[in-house]
Write a protein that holds these residues in place. Sequence first.
Motif, mmCIF file in Angstrom:
data_model
loop_
_atom_site.group_PDB
_atom_site.id
_atom_site.type_symbol
_atom_site.label_atom_id
_atom_site.label_comp_id
_atom_site.label_asym_id
_atom_site.label_seq_id
_atom_site.Cartn_x
_atom_site.Cartn_y
_atom_site.Cartn_z
ATOM 1 N N UNK A 21 5.290 11.604 -2.424
ATOM 2 C CA UNK A 21 6.268 12.699 -2.484
ATOM 3 C C UNK A 21 7.441 12.336 -3.393
ATOM 4 N N UNK A 22 7.909 11.085 -3.285
ATOM 5 C CA UNK A 22 9.054 10.667 -4.108
ATOM 6 C C UNK A 22 8.694 10.680 -5.583
ATOM 7 N N UNK A 23 7.500 10.182 -5.930
ATOM 8 C CA UNK A 23 7.086 10.139 -7.325
ATOM 9 C C UNK A 23 6.876 11.546 -7.881
ATOM 10 N N UNK B 48 0.844 -1.191 0.000
ATOM 11 C CA UNK B 48 0.000 0.000 0.000
ATOM 12 C C UNK B 48 0.876 1.236 0.000
ATOM 13 N N UNK B 49 0.588 2.170 -0.886
ATOM 14 C CA UNK B 49 1.393 3.374 -1.027
ATOM 15 C C UNK B 49 1.271 4.275 0.197
ATOM 16 N N UNK B 50 2.352 5.006 0.508
ATOM 17 C CA UNK B 50 2.365 5.949 1.629
ATOM 18 C C UNK B 50 2.524 7.357 1.089
ATOM 19 N N UNK B 51 2.394 8.319 1.989
ATOM 20 C CA UNK B 51 2.552 9.715 1.585
ATOM 21 C C UNK B 51 3.980 9.991 1.107
ATOM 22 N N UNK B 52 4.950 9.250 1.662
ATOM 23 C CA UNK B 52 6.334 9.422 1.226
ATOM 24 C C UNK B 52 6.525 8.893 -0.196
ATOM 25 N N UNK B 53 5.784 7.828 -0.555
ATOM 26 C CA UNK B 53 5.845 7.315 -1.933
ATOM 27 C C UNK B 53 5.300 8.363 -2.907
ATOM 28 N N UNK C 73 -0.793 10.691 -6.816
ATOM 29 C CA UNK C 73 -1.828 9.999 -6.015
ATOM 30 C C UNK C 73 -2.616 9.038 -6.907
ATOM 31 N N UNK C 74 -2.980 9.524 -8.091
ATOM 32 C CA UNK C 74 -3.758 8.685 -9.008
ATOM 33 C C UNK C 74 -2.949 7.486 -9.483
ATOM 34 N N UNK C 75 -1.667 7.696 -9.793
ATOM 35 C CA UNK C 75 -0.836 6.607 -10.307
ATOM 36 C C UNK C 75 -0.599 5.534 -9.241
ATOM 37 N N UNK C 76 -0.412 5.972 -7.996
ATOM 38 C CA UNK C 76 -0.122 5.032 -6.909
ATOM 39 C C UNK C 76 -1.387 4.507 -6.229
ATOM 40 N N UNK C 77 -2.541 5.070 -6.612
ATOM 41 C CA UNK C 77 -3.807 4.708 -5.964
ATOM 42 C C UNK C 77 -3.698 4.912 -4.452
ATOM 43 N N UNK C 78 -3.147 6.064 -4.086
ATOM 44 C CA UNK C 78 -2.893 6.368 -2.677
ATOM 45 C C UNK C 78 -4.183 6.773 -1.969
ATOM 46 N N UNK C 79 -4.389 6.209 -0.764
ATOM 47 C CA UNK C 79 -5.526 6.573 0.078
ATOM 48 C C UNK C 79 -4.982 7.205 1.347
#
Length: 341
Positions: free
Chosen positions: A8-10, A1-6, A40-46
Amino acid sequence: MATIKDVAALAGISYTTVSHVLNKTRPVSEHVRLKVEAAIAELDYVPSAVARSLKARSTATIGLLVPNSVNPYFAELARGIEDACERNGYCVILCNSDDNPQKQRSYLRVLLEKRIDGLIVASVGEDRDLLDSLSGVRTPMVIVDRALEGVEADLVRIDHEQGAYLATRHLLELGHREIATIGGPVDTGVSQLRLAGFRRAMAEGGVRIAPGHVLHSDFTSPGGHAAAARLLDGERPTAIFAGNDMIGFGVLRAAAERNIDVPGELSVIGFDDIELSRYVYPALTTVGQSIRELGESAAGLLLSRIVTPRRDGAAEQRIVAPRIVLRESTGPRPDLFNDYR
């Protein structure tokens, strides 16, 4: 599951900037906002609701404890609460205790651990451990349907005693004198109030309650059916006041099994006016209230307490006046019935 740091990095920016975009806590450029939204859209971040609630000191969630979600009364009540909360930007976490005090206490602990903003309780009954737990709750709270002795909280309920009085008086005005009642569990405050209303109307009418004509069951159709079977196989009354509509449905079933005409030979009146009472046959006369409006009233009161907490003053009580909803299941006493047709 993606995080806020992921994210930011992307996006190639700091995670604090991503946080500002998500929480709207500081203006950012349109270019940066679009990069964050694309990541956010690419990583499907929630986003983490827990993390956001810790910052905002609010979860925008309401906890709702009900004793039996299968009972249409509590389903309709929950819908009213949910509708009012949704309009005001709150989500509702529904917990069904299955009339189990231990399960109810467990759910209460879970809800409080989730840092809900408010709590609405429709209680199983007089559970001392639950009362002790609720008395220590600092979260804004509203009790609905069943008052809890010793818990200082706002209360929204129908006038149970007056409703039962009106139901019984309706039967008396139709000429009935052999009137029985099937109430809910004897140890619940709701049952006691409705039985008191029944007794008051009978006393005012100068009518003696026959031995064996006061029965108790649970607030279910099977319970009502079993109790009605005992009544109808014995010294049969001409009318039955059922402690709620679900009990009333069980009474109608027991009468049909014995080829007892309702209302020609037996009148039946319920309590609550749940939606199903319009569609059983014959349609059930009942003591009515708008259950959804009751739920909306409870939710509205709770939301106002979240904004403006109650201080040391007295808790507010909203007592809803009952009314008779006339349908097909009540009629004159059998020896008068043909005269009214």
